[in-house]
Write a protein that holds these residues in place. Structure first.
Motif, PDB file in Angstrom:
ATOM      1  N   VAL A   1       3.937   7.776   4.857  1.00 52.00           N
ATOM      2  CA  VAL A   1       4.221   7.823   3.216  1.00 52.00           C
ATOM      3  C   VAL A   1       5.259   8.451   2.839  1.00 52.00           C
ATOM      4  O   VAL A   1       5.830   9.534   3.462  1.00 52.00           O
ATOM      5  CB  VAL A   1       2.918   8.666   2.876  1.00 52.00           C
ATOM      6  N   LEU A   2       6.025   7.879   2.045  1.00 56.24           N
ATOM      7  CA  LEU A   2       7.449   8.438   1.403  1.00 56.24           C
ATOM      8  C   LEU A   2       7.496   7.863  -0.147  1.00 56.24           C
ATOM      9  O   LEU A   2       7.537   6.716  -0.397  1.00 56.24           O
ATOM     10  CB  LEU A   2       8.545   7.916   2.356  1.00 56.24           C
TER      11      LEU A   2
ATOM     12  N   GLY B   1       0.665  -1.161   0.040  1.00 54.33           N
ATOM     13  CA  GLY B   1      -0.290   0.066  -0.038  1.00 54.33           C
ATOM     14  C   GLY B   1       0.873   1.237   0.053  1.00 54.33           C
ATOM     15  O   GLY B   1       2.055   1.386   0.309  1.00 54.33           O
ATOM     16  N   GLN B   2       0.127   2.307  -0.399  1.00 59.76           N
ATOM     17  CA  GLN B   2       1.021   3.640  -0.313  1.00 59.76           C
ATOM     18  C   GLN B   2       1.379   4.242   0.725  1.00 59.76           C
ATOM     19  O   GLN B   2       2.289   4.956   0.783  1.00 59.76           O
ATOM     20  CB  GLN B   2      -0.090   4.622  -0.740  1.00 59.76           C
ATOM     21  N   ALA B   3       1.051   3.475   2.009  1.00 57.72           N
ATOM     22  CA  ALA B   3       1.615   3.886   3.542  1.00 57.72           C
ATOM     23  C   ALA B   3       2.484   2.724   3.805  1.00 57.72           C
ATOM     24  O   ALA B   3       2.441   2.759   5.196  1.00 57.72           O
ATOM     25  CB  ALA B   3       0.219   4.336   4.282  1.00 57.72           C
ATOM     26  N   SER B   4       3.089   2.108   2.997  1.00 55.46           N
ATOM     27  CA  SER B   4       3.757   0.895   3.298  1.00 55.46           C
ATOM     28  C   SER B   4       5.297   1.399   4.237  1.00 55.46           C
ATOM     29  O   SER B   4       5.578   0.504   5.049  1.00 55.46           O
ATOM     30  CB  SER B   4       4.354   0.005   2.259  1.00 55.46           C
ATOM     31  N   ALA B   5       5.551   2.623   4.146  1.00 60.59           N
ATOM     32  CA  ALA B   5       6.938   2.979   4.823  1.00 60.59           C
ATOM     33  C   ALA B   5       6.264   3.063   6.513  1.00 60.59           C
ATOM     34  O   ALA B   5       7.216   2.713   7.240  1.00 60.59           O
ATOM     35  CB  ALA B   5       7.246   4.567   4.561  1.00 60.59           C
ATOM     36  N   GLY B   6       5.015   3.230   6.487  1.00 59.20           N
ATOM     37  CA  GLY B   6       4.591   3.170   8.144  1.00 59.20           C
ATOM     38  C   GLY B   6       3.958   2.071   8.562  1.00 59.20           C
ATOM     39  O   GLY B   6       4.253   1.529   9.745  1.00 59.20           O
TER      40      GLY B   6
ATOM     41  N   SER C   1      11.262   0.295  -4.551  1.00 59.90           N
ATOM     42  CA  SER C   1      10.632  -0.035  -5.776  1.00 59.90           C
ATOM     43  C   SER C   1      10.844   1.374  -6.715  1.00 59.90           C
ATOM     44  O   SER C   1      10.890   2.232  -6.181  1.00 59.90           O
ATOM     45  CB  SER C   1       9.148  -0.270  -5.268  1.00 59.90           C
ATOM     46  N   LEU C   2      10.382   0.861  -7.760  1.00 55.99           N
ATOM     47  CA  LEU C   2      10.342   2.015  -8.973  1.00 55.99           C
ATOM     48  C   LEU C   2       8.915   1.585  -9.850  1.00 55.99           C
ATOM     49  O   LEU C   2       8.805   0.384 -10.130  1.00 55.99           O
ATOM     50  CB  LEU C   2      11.592   1.655 -10.045  1.00 55.99           C
ATOM     51  N   TYR C   3       8.166   2.664  -9.923  1.00 57.22           N
ATOM     52  CA  TYR C   3       6.814   2.378 -10.704  1.00 57.22           C
ATOM     53  C   TYR C   3       6.943   3.420 -11.785  1.00 57.22           C
ATOM     54  O   TYR C   3       7.053   4.670 -11.802  1.00 57.22           O
ATOM     55  CB  TYR C   3       5.782   2.977  -9.513  1.00 57.22           C
TER      56      TYR C   3
ATOM     57  N   SER D   1       7.966   4.472  -4.995  1.00 57.90           N
ATOM     58  CA  SER D   1       6.539   4.321  -4.177  1.00 57.90           C
ATOM     59  C   SER D   1       6.599   3.631  -2.851  1.00 57.90           C
ATOM     60  O   SER D   1       5.774   3.730  -1.982  1.00 57.90           O
ATOM     61  CB  SER D   1       5.429   3.537  -5.121  1.00 57.90           C
ATOM     62  N   HIS D   2       7.900   2.772  -2.654  1.00 58.65           N
ATOM     63  CA  HIS D   2       7.860   2.055  -1.455  1.00 58.65           C
ATOM     64  C   HIS D   2       9.320   1.863  -1.046  1.00 58.65           C
ATOM     65  O   HIS D   2      10.123   1.616  -1.889  1.00 58.65           O
ATOM     66  CB  HIS D   2       7.327   0.750  -1.730  1.00 58.65           C
ATOM     67  N   VAL D   3       9.789   2.118   0.131  1.00 62.11           N
ATOM     68  CA  VAL D   3      10.965   2.301   0.405  1.00 62.11           C
ATOM     69  C   VAL D   3      11.403   1.228   1.790  1.00 62.11           C
ATOM     70  O   VAL D   3      10.299   0.865   2.512  1.00 62.11           O
ATOM     71  CB  VAL D   3      11.689   3.850   0.864  1.00 62.11           C
TER      72      VAL D   3
END
Length: 530
Positions: free
Chosen positions: A308-309, A212-217, A447-449, A439-441
């Motif tokens: 989110v990052l 998900g878009q909030a995967s950093a957290g 990742s690269l999108y 999109s995900h760190v």
């Protein structure tokens, strides 16, 4: 509500592109208006279901009612393939080569098991169907005969919530917004918000290792999963009885990412967290993608890590794709790369992380761009698939692909994939616009999108295949994974076999033979058919 059969999501939210954007597409990429209108749902020539009457009757018995076994044309079209751009182009042309013979709607684990038993007895393949959001051919099996789509929408409940352990057990057909609403009633959130959030399901998240878009957290979905139940043609597999265990290999990892190839997920137990009291999203600016990537790496490795990052490259920033609801608008911030940074939690924790992260971002050359970019991103965070549909309607070709790698390999991966896409499509006479974002760190990588827009060419599907092939080759050559969160499906099968290696593939085939001896569950998805 059903998803639009020929596009994404809610039909009322698909809006035409502004004339200024259409002009930009024409002048930059040579995009021409479509020569013909797509077929309507009523015009699609769907053949009669090839399912034998005896099989239909047995399936009705398995799910308790004739209304839960559908063979009408509309139901079958709505369960044909997924939502990749080639999928949509093919269905808009009336191509129904992957249409299921029936759509079966079980209401419980036992009914799923009964359906699998019927299908095993009669040699009918089964394709698990959640939200229908696959973009990698995950709903187009390599079936040698008739197959049924197993739509799990009736299995959409919250089975259990343990507030002490902070766990919840959810059924697979539960759509993400409904899951969040049920959890919020008791003060909790799952925290999983992928771009497919509005339509995707809990079972699909697990089956495809969603992120998900909030995967950093909050972490990826597979990091949230504590237990699963899997119905297979050989019986029921229940995995996960403690938060961590040293009792042999973790069988949860065989189910997570299995994409329906081993069986049908019928329940998922996940960890949950309190609903955040504060949500703040803001923008930062960097002179280059390299500088912004270094800043994200600093936060991912040394902290503090935001919830989110994200970082758009120069092209994506210039075009405004970080704000799909305002695509093509002029950017008042000028050149460079835009980062979206978000914080969720208690006011005290959020304020502390925000202040500390800001110091790191400034030290890495970042400039604070205020709250407006973050708020605009949050408001339009699920809009990009609708933009893709509008681009197709205008005669453009638009598609995405993603990958991931270790930080040290990310620059080469970024350059190689861009070169592969640009070179292949330019050679085909349709020079593209290639955009990218992180999109995900993670501590060790990211990742690269990629988003690709070009003219469609004479045959849009055939026009894309060489570019996709070249991008996949570039990904493996540069040390990336063939998928970070979209999955393998049938589209990535050849490259997944190379990534996993011969022995790894044979080990997974042995698992499939044990759980699905006749190879009837999602044949050809994830693993090649022997």
């Amino acid at each position: 509500m059903d998803m639009l059969w020929s596009g994404w999501g809610d039909p009322t939210r698909a809006t035409p592109l502004p004339d200024t954007v259409i002009g930009l597409l024409r002048d930059m990429l040579g995009v021409k208006p479509r020569s013909a209108e797509p077929v309507t749902l009523e015009e699609i020539p769907v053949p009669d279901s090839p399912l034998a009457p005896a099989v239909r009757e047995a399936l009705r018995g398995a799910v308790g009612s004739a209304e839960h076994v559908r063979t009408d044309a509309e139901s079958r079209v709505r369960h044909t393939r997924g939502k990749s751009t080639p999928d949509l182009l093919r269905i808009r042309e009336g191509d129904v080569t992957d249409t299921p013979a029936a759509v079966v709607l079980p209401g419980s684990h036992d009914e799923v098991a009964a359906v699998l038993g019927v299908c095993a007895e009669h040699g009918v393949a089964v394709v698990p169907f959640g939200g229908g959001t696959s973009v990698v051919g995950g709903l187009a099996p390599a079936s040698r005969g008739a197959f049924v789509a197993l739509d799990l929408r009736r299995m959409d409940g919250l089975l259990d919530l343990d507030p002490v352990s902070r766990t919840a057990t959810l059924q697979p057909g539960l759509r993400a917004p409904h899951a969040e609403a049920l959890l919020a009633e008791q003060g909790f959130t799952l925290g999983h918000f992928p771009q497919s959030y509005e339509w995707a399901t809990i079972g699909g998240f697990a089956a495809a290792r969603s992120s998900g878009q909030a995967s950093a957290g909050y972490g990826r979905f597979d990091e949230m999963v504590l237990g699963l139940t899997l119905a297979t043609p050989s019986g029921t597999l229940e995995v996960g009885r403690a938060p961590r265990s040293a009792a042999g290999p973790d069988l949860r990892q065989l189910v997570l990412g299995s994409e329906g190839a081993f069986g049908v997920i019928t329940s998922v137990t996940v960890r949950i967290r309190p609903v955040p009291e504060t949500r703040i999203y803001e923008g930062w600016r960097f002179d280059s993608f390299e500088a912004g990537s270094a800043a994200l790496r600093r936060l991912a490795q040394d902290g503090p890590r935001p919830t989110v990052l994200r970082l758009s490259d120069e092209t994506e920033t210039l075009i405004g794709l970080a704000r799909p609801d305002a695509i093509g608008s002029s950017d008042p911030q000028g050149a460079g790369c835009q980062a979206i940074v978000g914080y969720e939690g208690t006011p005290q924790d959020t304020a502390h992380r925000r202040e500390s992260a800001a110091a790191v971002l400034r030290a890495c050359g970042g400039t604070f761009a205020g709250s407006e970019p973050g708020e605009h991103w949050a408001a339009g965070r699920y809009s990009a698939p609708y933009l893709r549909d509008s681009l197709l309607d205008a005669g453009a070709f638009a598609e995405t692909l993603e990958t991931a790698a270790f930080w040290s390999r990310l620059p080469e991966l970024y350059a190689s994939v861009r070169q592969a896409l640009t070179g292949t499509l330019t050679e085909a006479g349709t020079p593209p616009l290639v955009m990218c974002h992180i999109s995900h760190v993670y501590e060790n990588g990211a990742s690269l999108y990629f988003t690709v827009v070009s003219a469609q060419g004479e045959d849009p599907v055939a026009h894309w295949e060489p570019a996709k092939h070249a991008a996949n080759e570039a990904i493996l050559a540069a040390g990336g994974t063939i998928s970070h969160h979209h999955g393998v499906g049938t589209d990535h099968g050849d490259w997944y076999v190379r990534e996993a290696g011969p022995l790894g593939v044979e080990a997974l085939k042995a698992v499939k033979r044990s759980l699905d001896p006749a190879g009837l569950v999602n044949p050809g998805v994830l693993l090649p058919v022997d």
